[in-house]
Design an enzyme around this catalytic site. Structure first.
Site, PDB file in Angstrom:
ATOM      1  N   ASP A 161      28.615 -13.134  43.479  1.00 53.89           N
ATOM      2  CA  ASP A 161      29.027 -11.747  43.315  1.00 53.89           C
ATOM      3  C   ASP A 161      28.371 -10.980  44.476  1.00 53.89           C
ATOM      4  O   ASP A 161      27.444 -11.486  45.115  1.00 53.89           O
ATOM      5  CB  ASP A 161      28.524 -11.242  41.951  1.00 53.89           C
ATOM      6  CG  ASP A 161      28.737  -9.754  41.759  1.00 53.89           C
ATOM      7  OD1 ASP A 161      29.848  -9.279  42.044  1.00 53.89           O
ATOM      8  OD2 ASP A 161      27.776  -9.065  41.335  1.00 53.89           O
ATOM      9  N   LEU A 162      28.863  -9.799  44.776  1.00 53.00           N
ATOM     10  CA  LEU A 162      28.313  -9.046  45.916  1.00 53.00           C
ATOM     11  C   LEU A 162      27.292  -7.992  45.455  1.00 53.00           C
ATOM     12  O   LEU A 162      26.088  -8.130  45.672  1.00 53.00           O
ATOM     13  CB  LEU A 162      29.456  -8.368  46.680  1.00 53.00           C
ATOM     14  CG  LEU A 162      29.049  -7.476  47.842  1.00 53.00           C
ATOM     15  CD1 LEU A 162      28.418  -8.280  48.968  1.00 53.00           C
ATOM     16  CD2 LEU A 162      30.265  -6.700  48.377  1.00 53.00           C
ATOM     17  N   THR A 167      23.879  -2.203  45.928  1.00 55.86           N
ATOM     18  CA  THR A 167      24.747  -1.042  46.156  1.00 55.86           C
ATOM     19  C   THR A 167      24.860  -0.158  44.912  1.00 55.86           C
ATOM     20  O   THR A 167      25.442   0.926  44.992  1.00 55.86           O
ATOM     21  CB  THR A 167      26.166  -1.498  46.539  1.00 55.86           C
ATOM     22  OG1 THR A 167      26.522  -2.552  45.665  1.00 55.86           O
ATOM     23  CG2 THR A 167      26.238  -1.949  47.985  1.00 55.86           C
ATOM     24  N   ASP A 186      25.163 -10.430  38.487  1.00 54.30           N
ATOM     25  CA  ASP A 186      24.177  -9.517  37.882  1.00 54.30           C
ATOM     26  C   ASP A 186      24.777  -8.737  36.719  1.00 54.30           C
ATOM     27  O   ASP A 186      24.061  -7.999  36.051  1.00 54.30           O
ATOM     28  CB  ASP A 186      23.650  -8.510  38.916  1.00 54.30           C
ATOM     29  CG  ASP A 186      24.711  -7.509  39.311  1.00 54.30           C
ATOM     30  OD1 ASP A 186      25.857  -7.942  39.571  1.00 54.30           O
ATOM     31  OD2 ASP A 186      24.416  -6.301  39.365  1.00 54.30           O
TER      32      ASP A 186
HETATM   33  C1  G6P Z   1      31.469  -4.058  41.838  1.00 54.11           C
HETATM   34  C2  G6P Z   1      30.438  -3.072  41.301  1.00 54.11           C
HETATM   35  C3  G6P Z   1      31.094  -1.983  40.507  1.00 54.11           C
HETATM   36  C4  G6P Z   1      32.216  -1.343  41.299  1.00 54.11           C
HETATM   37  C5  G6P Z   1      33.254  -2.383  41.671  1.00 54.11           C
HETATM   38  C6  G6P Z   1      34.401  -1.817  42.496  1.00 54.11           C
HETATM   39  O1  G6P Z   1      31.862  -4.905  40.846  1.00 54.11           O
HETATM   40  O2  G6P Z   1      29.491  -3.746  40.505  1.00 54.11           O
HETATM   41  O3  G6P Z   1      30.121  -1.028  40.149  1.00 54.11           O
HETATM   42  O4  G6P Z   1      32.835  -0.307  40.551  1.00 54.11           O
HETATM   43  O5  G6P Z   1      32.611  -3.401  42.423  1.00 54.11           O
HETATM   44  O6  G6P Z   1      33.903  -1.419  43.727  1.00 54.11           O
HETATM   45  P1  G6P Z   1      34.700  -0.627  44.841  1.00 54.11           P
HETATM   46  O7  G6P Z   1      33.821  -0.831  46.070  1.00 54.11           O
HETATM   47  O8  G6P Z   1      36.041  -1.290  44.998  1.00 54.11           O
HETATM   48  O9  G6P Z   1      34.827   0.780  44.424  1.00 54.11           O
HETATM   49 MG    MG Z   2      27.515  -7.213  40.605  1.00 57.71          MG
END
Ligand code: G6P
Ligand code: MG
Length: 220
Positions: free
Chosen positions: A13-14, A21, A175
């Site tokens: 996962d990122l 972030t 996470d």
């Molecule tokens: C990840 C984060 C989320 C976020 C989602 C979409 O899963 O954990 O908190 O809402 O990505 O991210 P984006 O960058 O497309 O708004």
């Molecule tokens: Mg995550």
């Protein structure tokens, strides 16, 4: 298990695994919530981990009972949040890669294990570029490739397919509780990064990738 024999792929996962972030997502959502007169706490922000951008917006709108807003207005709000978020993450660089990540990537390479990204974010490629990590990945699957959101396993199934490995030969590192649910539904092994009480659905719990080398996979 003898992980060097059995594990063929690792899906990272990122947000929250490779880079922190969440604080920037929170800052950007909080600014939007303030503008709309909605109370939005850091605790509530925890629920947004792994959730898509539109689902996150709908969650925040529902806190202010504004969920029935026109779709077009919702799209505008999501776009304005994202613009601010992009400003906040513009400065990300290699120094923001979370501790342990590079060691895990190197260990995967040394052991012939393929790696993919498996993220809900539509900004994933931009973030990986900023961190100078794009070239390390054999596949990148993100919110631009999916129609379903975690806890649906689609993002990880697409990643496994792109790596040409079976879910049962793959470890997902996540996470978010929703991400770990997705891993389980898809038949993947999983590592939960964060509070083990919240993430006990994972096969292995770590507070950070820096805590252990890949030998921790022996526990699987
Ligand atoms: C990840 C984060 C989320 C976020 C989602 C979409 O899963 O954990 O908190 O809402 O990505 O991210 P984006 O960058 O497309 O708004
Ligand atoms: Mg995550």
């Amino acid at each position: 298990m003898d992980w060097k024999k059995n594990i063929k792929g690792v899906i990272f996962d990122l947000d929250g695994v490779i880079v922190d972030t969440a604080k920037f997502h929170y800052k950007a959502w909080k600014a939007l919530a303030d503008k709309l007169g909605i109370d939005f706490s850091e605790e509530q922000n925890e629920n947004l981990k792994g959730m898509s951008r539109m689902d996150s917006l709908n969650y925040i709108l529902s806190l202010g009972e504004l969920q029935n807003m026109l779709e077009d207005d919702k799209r505008k709000l999501a776009a304005s949040k994202n613009l601010y978020y992009l400003e906040l993450i513009e400065e990300l660089d290699e120094s923001d890669i979370l501790p342990g990540t590079m060691n895990w990537i190197q260990e995967c390479k040394q052991n012939g294990i393929k790696i993919s990204l498996g993220s809900a974010s539509k900004n994933a490629r931009r973030i990986l570029d900023g961190l100078n990590l794009t070239d390390h990945f054999d596949a990148i699957i993100d919110g631009t490739n999916t129609t379903e959101t975690k806890p649906h396993p689609q993002v990880f199934l697409l990643a496994a397919k792109a790596l040409n490995v079976e879910p049962s030969e793959c470890v997902v590192i996540e996470d978010a509780y929703k991400g770990l649910e997705a891993a389980r539904k898809g038949g993947f092994y999983s590592i939960g990064i964060g509070d083990p009480e919240i993430l006990k659905i994972a096969d292995i719990n770590l507070t950070s990738l820096a805590d252990e080398s890949m030998d921790v996979l022996e526990q699987l």
